[in-house]
Design a protein around this motif. Sequence first.
Motif, PDB file in Angstrom:
ATOM      1  N   VAL B 150       0.837  -1.200   0.000  1.00 50.08           N
ATOM      2  CA  VAL B 150       0.000   0.000   0.000  1.00 50.08           C
ATOM      3  C   VAL B 150       0.876   1.255   0.000  1.00 50.08           C
ATOM      4  O   VAL B 150       0.657   2.177  -0.790  1.00 50.08           O
ATOM      5  N   ILE B 151       1.900   1.261   0.854  1.00 47.86           N
ATOM      6  CA  ILE B 151       2.747   2.462   0.914  1.00 47.86           C
ATOM      7  C   ILE B 151       3.697   2.540  -0.279  1.00 47.86           C
ATOM      8  O   ILE B 151       3.935   3.611  -0.826  1.00 47.86           O
ATOM      9  N   GLY B 152       4.229   1.387  -0.681  1.00 48.88           N
ATOM     10  CA  GLY B 152       5.267   1.394  -1.714  1.00 48.88           C
ATOM     11  C   GLY B 152       4.746   1.462  -3.139  1.00 48.88           C
ATOM     12  O   GLY B 152       5.430   1.957  -4.032  1.00 48.88           O
ATOM     13  N   PHE B 156      -3.541  -2.471  -3.448  1.00 49.98           N
ATOM     14  CA  PHE B 156      -3.917  -3.458  -2.453  1.00 49.98           C
ATOM     15  C   PHE B 156      -4.151  -4.776  -3.177  1.00 49.98           C
ATOM     16  O   PHE B 156      -5.055  -4.885  -3.986  1.00 49.98           O
ATOM     17  N   PHE B 157      -3.290  -5.768  -2.958  1.00 48.92           N
ATOM     18  CA  PHE B 157      -3.334  -7.042  -3.684  1.00 48.92           C
ATOM     19  C   PHE B 157      -3.377  -6.805  -5.195  1.00 48.92           C
ATOM     20  O   PHE B 157      -4.113  -7.461  -5.913  1.00 48.92           O
ATOM     21  N   GLY B 158      -2.592  -5.829  -5.654  1.00 50.97           N
ATOM     22  CA  GLY B 158      -2.502  -5.571  -7.084  1.00 50.97           C
ATOM     23  C   GLY B 158      -3.647  -4.730  -7.625  1.00 50.97           C
ATOM     24  O   GLY B 158      -3.626  -4.308  -8.772  1.00 50.97           O
ATOM     25  N   LEU B 159      -4.684  -4.474  -6.796  1.00 48.61           N
ATOM     26  CA  LEU B 159      -5.811  -3.667  -7.254  1.00 48.61           C
ATOM     27  C   LEU B 159      -5.610  -2.231  -6.810  1.00 48.61           C
ATOM     28  O   LEU B 159      -5.023  -1.980  -5.756  1.00 48.61           O
ATOM     29  N   SER B 160      -6.118  -1.304  -7.609  1.00 47.70           N
ATOM     30  CA  SER B 160      -5.976   0.073  -7.179  1.00 47.70           C
ATOM     31  C   SER B 160      -7.075   0.392  -6.161  1.00 47.70           C
ATOM     32  O   SER B 160      -8.174  -0.143  -6.229  1.00 47.70           O
TER      33      SER B 160
END
Lengths: 196, 198, 184
Positions: B150-152, B156-160
């Motif tokens: 999320v930070i980097g 989130f799990f590849g989803l925006s």
Amino acid sequence: MEFITDLLLIFVASVLVNNFVLSRFLGICPFLGVSKQVETAFSMGMATTFVMALTAMSAYLIQNFILEPLNLIFLQYVAFILVIASLVQLVEMFVKKASPVLYKALGIFLPLITTNCAILGLALLIPMKGYGFIQSTIFGIGAGVGFTLAIVLMAGIRETLQFADVPEAVKGVPIALIIAGLMAMAFMGFSGLIPM
Amino acid sequence: MSHGRDFVNGLWNENPVFRLVLGMCPTLAVTNAGINGLAMGLATSFVLIFSEIIISLAKKIIPSKVRIPSYIIVIATFVTIADYVLKAFFPDIAEVLGLFIPLIVVNCLILGRSEAFASKQPVSNSIMDAFGMGLGFTWALTFLGIIREVIGMGTFFGLSIPFFTTWWKPWTIMVLPAGAFLTLGILLALMNHLTREK
Amino acid sequence: MKETPRLIIVLTAIAIISGLVLAFTYNVTIEKIQQNAELKKQQAIAEVLPGLESYELQQKGDLKYYQGYDANGLPIGVAVEANGGGFQGEIKMMIGFNTAEKKINSIMVLSHTETPGLGARITEDGFKSNYNNKPFGDYTVVKRPVNNDLEVEAIAGATISSAAVTTIVENTLKDLQTAFGGEL
């Protein structure tokens, strides 16, 4: 001449650019566990380097003269880990007989080396890289020197840190990890140094 | 000890990552995204569960002098199985985890639990312990992976993430090696701080 | 000393069982693993040689390459698997060449270990399109929009990765030209 340059590049790359601890994440357990004093850290590093050099040679020989010709690639992991465990045992017995002084210095670290994932990682990287025998050996030594460098630097910082006022919750492993993070950032400066 | 307690033990009180600080190499190396942490946790759990079952079953047959080599062979066998199955059916995940699948062999968590728990306890307790420890390891890795992703990367799990992904300027350092060390260091410190208050 | 045979028997038995189990696993999964690798290669070749219907592995001199054909069985170009050093590790690519028009079709990055968010952008179309329809020649990596066909615009903050990819492309092109003699 080109061969020697090649060896030198492999060595520098494995010490600095792709440092086993700080950029490949191998050998973190001893890196955090045995880095409280410079002296012990150095002994641990030396013992690891020695085993790594032997492992690199054995891994090359086993891969190219046993596993591949006999089509037994699926036994690779089992074979490598058993060889490493036996190798460590052998080194321990040999050092005990040959040099009691050295044994006293390294003895307690040797059994720990078997479960150091840097050693198995090294063994597994050698067939992937397609190195020859001499290149493999140099790669092994370089990986060991890189490990020693990281662990001794860490121990140096932690020794000095004893005089610093670290918050209670951060003491021990957390501060070691944060230092490692800063060291990893510094080592990023070596990326791109050598065309790999 | 009851089965329930053996199971819950690994989730929090003796969480392998946050409490026992075992298996640091994969914890740091593969957690640059949530999915990778999850996959690594599940692969490790698979090996842990089957190794503990076999070792617990065979504890009377194996002489104590050769128990460590025997355990290593059992563990390495299950790791190889996991590796081939992943390569065959989940090639993408196998490629990302790469070297760290075979390195499950030397994950101190597995040898440690085999030696400390499975070699002494009945099979049913060992299974509960393995599930608890495996799940504890998996959630810890997934959690780390999610934070770093999320930070980097801002995903989130590849989803925006709605609103967040477009607005957030990713901190690339978080998905690099340095970010792994820093995130885990801060999390452990936070953990120490919270538990000391109680 | 009565213990020793027992130790040996138990260890040997464990090793044999382990070997059998692994041999079985290997035989069950190896076909699928090879299929996966084959499929990945096929997709890569199809990507860099548009209109591909079939291909075959050929060799000229030291160079192995995939000769691609269209639906009518006519040659449409060759694809070469290439690798070289990047910023932190090896970069593997598939490069498609249009041999008839002496141009590069396009490139595809198969695997790399470049920095996420910076060098890793070599896999993005924005950078890869630099090589689309590039005439054969010596390329220059520039840090500004390109002025001519022989320039490649580097990714901001990842000049070394960009240059590494360009070097791999150039080297592969030279190998191809050597292998095909005066034809290219």
